[in-house]
Write an enzyme that holds these catalytic residues in place. Structure first.
Site, PDB file in Angstrom:
ATOM      1  N   ARG A  52     -11.999  13.451 -11.835  1.00 30.10           N
ATOM      2  CA  ARG A  52     -10.814  13.029 -11.104  1.00 30.10           C
ATOM      3  C   ARG A  52     -11.308  12.701  -9.678  1.00 30.10           C
ATOM      4  O   ARG A  52     -10.710  11.807  -9.197  1.00 30.10           O
ATOM      5  CB  ARG A  52      -9.649  14.047 -10.876  1.00 30.10           C
ATOM      6  CG  ARG A  52      -8.570  13.952 -10.051  1.00 30.10           C
ATOM      7  CD  ARG A  52      -7.472  14.731 -10.048  1.00 30.10           C
ATOM      8  NE  ARG A  52      -7.480  15.842 -10.498  1.00 30.10           N
ATOM      9  CZ  ARG A  52      -8.124  17.090  -9.666  1.00 30.10           C
ATOM     10  NH1 ARG A  52      -8.356  16.824  -8.550  1.00 30.10           N
ATOM     11  NH2 ARG A  52      -8.128  18.165 -10.213  1.00 30.10           N
TER      12      ARG A  52
ATOM     13  N   LYS B  68      -4.589  -7.300 -13.631  1.00 37.02           N
ATOM     14  CA  LYS B  68      -4.298  -8.543 -13.608  1.00 37.02           C
ATOM     15  C   LYS B  68      -5.375  -9.308 -13.736  1.00 37.02           C
ATOM     16  O   LYS B  68      -6.422  -9.084 -14.565  1.00 37.02           O
ATOM     17  CB  LYS B  68      -3.405  -8.893 -12.496  1.00 37.02           C
ATOM     18  CG  LYS B  68      -2.343  -8.175 -12.355  1.00 37.02           C
ATOM     19  CD  LYS B  68      -1.366  -8.277 -13.529  1.00 37.02           C
ATOM     20  CE  LYS B  68      -0.004  -7.435 -13.762  1.00 37.02           C
ATOM     21  NZ  LYS B  68      -0.109  -5.999 -13.353  1.00 37.02           N
TER      22      LYS B  68
HETATM   23  O1  P1T Z   1       1.333  -2.772 -12.909  1.00 36.59           O
HETATM   24  P1  P1T Z   1       0.253  -2.002 -12.036  1.00 36.59           P
HETATM   25  O2  P1T Z   1      -1.166  -2.156 -12.193  1.00 36.59           O
HETATM   26  O3  P1T Z   1       0.896  -0.713 -11.364  1.00 36.59           O
HETATM   27  O4  P1T Z   1       0.327  -3.114 -10.631  1.00 36.59           O
HETATM   28  C1  P1T Z   1       1.648  -3.264  -9.989  1.00 36.59           C
HETATM   29  C2  P1T Z   1       1.523  -4.569  -9.092  1.00 36.59           C
HETATM   30  C3  P1T Z   1       1.444  -4.685  -7.753  1.00 36.59           C
HETATM   31  N1  P1T Z   1       1.224  -5.621  -7.322  1.00 36.59           N
HETATM   32  C4  P1T Z   1       1.685  -6.845  -7.707  1.00 36.59           C
HETATM   33  C5  P1T Z   1       1.431  -8.206  -6.975  1.00 36.59           C
HETATM   34  C6  P1T Z   1       1.848  -6.905  -9.154  1.00 36.59           C
HETATM   35  O5  P1T Z   1       2.307  -8.167  -9.739  1.00 36.59           O
HETATM   36  C7  P1T Z   1       1.959  -5.693  -9.826  1.00 36.59           C
HETATM   37  C8  P1T Z   1       2.346  -5.709 -11.275  1.00 36.59           C
HETATM   38  N2  P1T Z   1       3.156  -6.718 -11.606  1.00 36.59           N
HETATM   39  C9  P1T Z   1       3.409  -7.072 -13.083  1.00 36.59           C
HETATM   40  C10 P1T Z   1       3.423  -6.263 -14.030  1.00 36.59           C
HETATM   41  C11 P1T Z   1       4.054  -8.431 -13.214  1.00 36.59           C
HETATM   42  O6  P1T Z   1       4.562  -8.796 -14.194  1.00 36.59           O
HETATM   43  O7  P1T Z   1       4.407  -9.103 -12.144  1.00 36.59           O
END
Ligand code: P1T
Length: 385
Positions: free
Chosen positions: A51, A200
């Protein structure tokens, strides 16, 4: 060669990618362990518990820090857990200014989870004059920018806003998810913390959820690390390894995403069934000049308004096939999203519509398939509208 002198294309492949010292394995081992043996209480090799630290995650942190020209990086279990750590780091009762168009999950976190602890004001950060007034009025602890925004692709001036924020000792955070470190480096423009949803473009293969925070200040890093360790949202060794694998092609993928996105945006701009296209690389984008100045490219995300209402949107979305109808973005495969019903449903309808997120708004994450196939797929969708 010092990593500082390496070009981006070299860093993504080599930083944190030293051969395994015991076997020479060219690929990093997955240290799939929860704990580490100590020779005497408190005597260990820098690793006590996964962790807190894990060698596979450390390698990814080294790599990601180098890509944002940062001194430090923390890799977290998701993008939203990275955002959560920043909120815990601030003194209770802080004023926070947040851009008015942000990912729906970020909006939900700031409007439903943290208002008991901090005070949030959502401001159109593309309007510098208004923002300056709000900074003077609220004396915020933090200014939160998402640029380009999700889903409207609004662009905020990172350098100008970081300077304004510094005047009142506010920190500037930039969510750089849409550009990836390949096309934009906010710390170089004066921001204090960069946030990524690693889920992403950075991972790029739609098989991992993760987040990252990059910063130069050791003090900020240590505070964030304290909360990460205390609260627990660390990424698993296997997921860190997958990201280390995916990231090797970040540069080539981003170039390919952009090449396809420019062609798709131009196709959409001429299409009779499209009302308006938003893509930072188009001259018609309201902040195209700023995009050229602060970004090194325009990315793979496009938003457009279809001529019609929800029924037309549904017809289009049900009839594209290569563009998979799914939340998320930034994978090699193309995705299409209906923000009002899907990714931004947690924003109240009235607020959404004030921002311009209507039922005919469609968001594309343009993948790296053959662009003619992608355009033919969109044409199939339009034919059914
Ligand atoms: O899904 P996560 O890894 O927790 O990330 C959140 C997040 C933060 N910032 C931006 C700009 C994002 O687009 C996202 C997550 N977005 C999507 C899941 C979406 O489809 O837009």
């Amino acid at each position: 060669m010092s990593t500082k002198n390496m070009k981006f294309e070299t860093k993504v492949i080599h930083v944190g990618g030293e051969p395994d010292p015991t076997t020479g394995a060219i690929m990093p081992p997955i240290y799939q362990t929860s704990t580490y043996v100590q020779s005497s209480p408190g005597e260990h090799k820098g690793y006590e518990y996964t962790r807190s630290h894990n060698p596979t995650r450390t390698r990814l942190e080294e790599n990601l820090a180098s890509l944002e020209n940062a001194n430090h990086c923390l890799v977290t279990a998701s993008g939203l857990s990275a955002s959560t750590l920043i909120m815990h780091m601030l003194p209770k009762g802080s004023n926070i200014i947040c851009g008015d168009d942000v990912y729906g999950g970020t909006y939900r976190l700031f409007s439903k989870v943290f208002p008991d602890i901090h005070n949030y004001t959502f401001v159109d950060t593309t309007n510098l004059k208004k923002l300056e007034e709000e900074i003077a009025r609220l004396k915020p602890a933090l200014v939160w920018l998402e640029t380009p925004t999700n889903p409207l692709l609004k662009i905020s001036d990172i350098k100008a806003i970081s300077n304004l924020a510094k005047k009142t000792n506010a920190l500037t955070v930039v969510d750089n998810t849409f550009m990836s470190p390949f096309f934009q480096n906010p710390l170089d423009l004066g921001a204090d913390i960069v946030l990524h949803s690693v889920t992403k473009f950075i991972n790029g293969h739609s098989d991992v959820v993760g987040g990252a925070l990059m910063m130069n200040s050791k003090d900020i890093r240590d505070k964030l690390f304290f909360y990460q360790n205390a609260i627990g949202p660390a990424q698993s060794p296997f997921d860190s390894w997958l990201v280390l694998r995916g990231i090797k092609t970040l540069a080539v993928r981003m170039k390919a995403h952009q090449e396809n996105a420019i062609k798709v945006a131009k196709f959409l701009e001429k299409h009779p069934k499209v009302e308006r296209v938003i893509y930072p690389g188009l001259e018609s984008h309201p902040q195209h000049k700023l995009a050229r100045e602060q970004m090194k490219g325009f990315g793979g995300m496009i938003t457009f308004f279809l001529k019609g209402e929800i029924a037309e949107s549904r017809r289009f979305l049900e009839n594209v096939k290569l563009f998979a109808l799914a939340e998320s973005l930034g994978g090699v495969e193309s995705l299409v999203d209906h923000p009002a019903i899907m990714t931004h449903a947690s924003i109240p309808k009235a607020t959404r519509e004030q921002l311009g997120i209507y039922d005919n708004l469609i968001r594309l994450s343009v993948g790296i398939e053959d662009v003619d196939d992608l355009i033919a797929d969109l044409e199939m969708g339009f034919a059914k509208v």
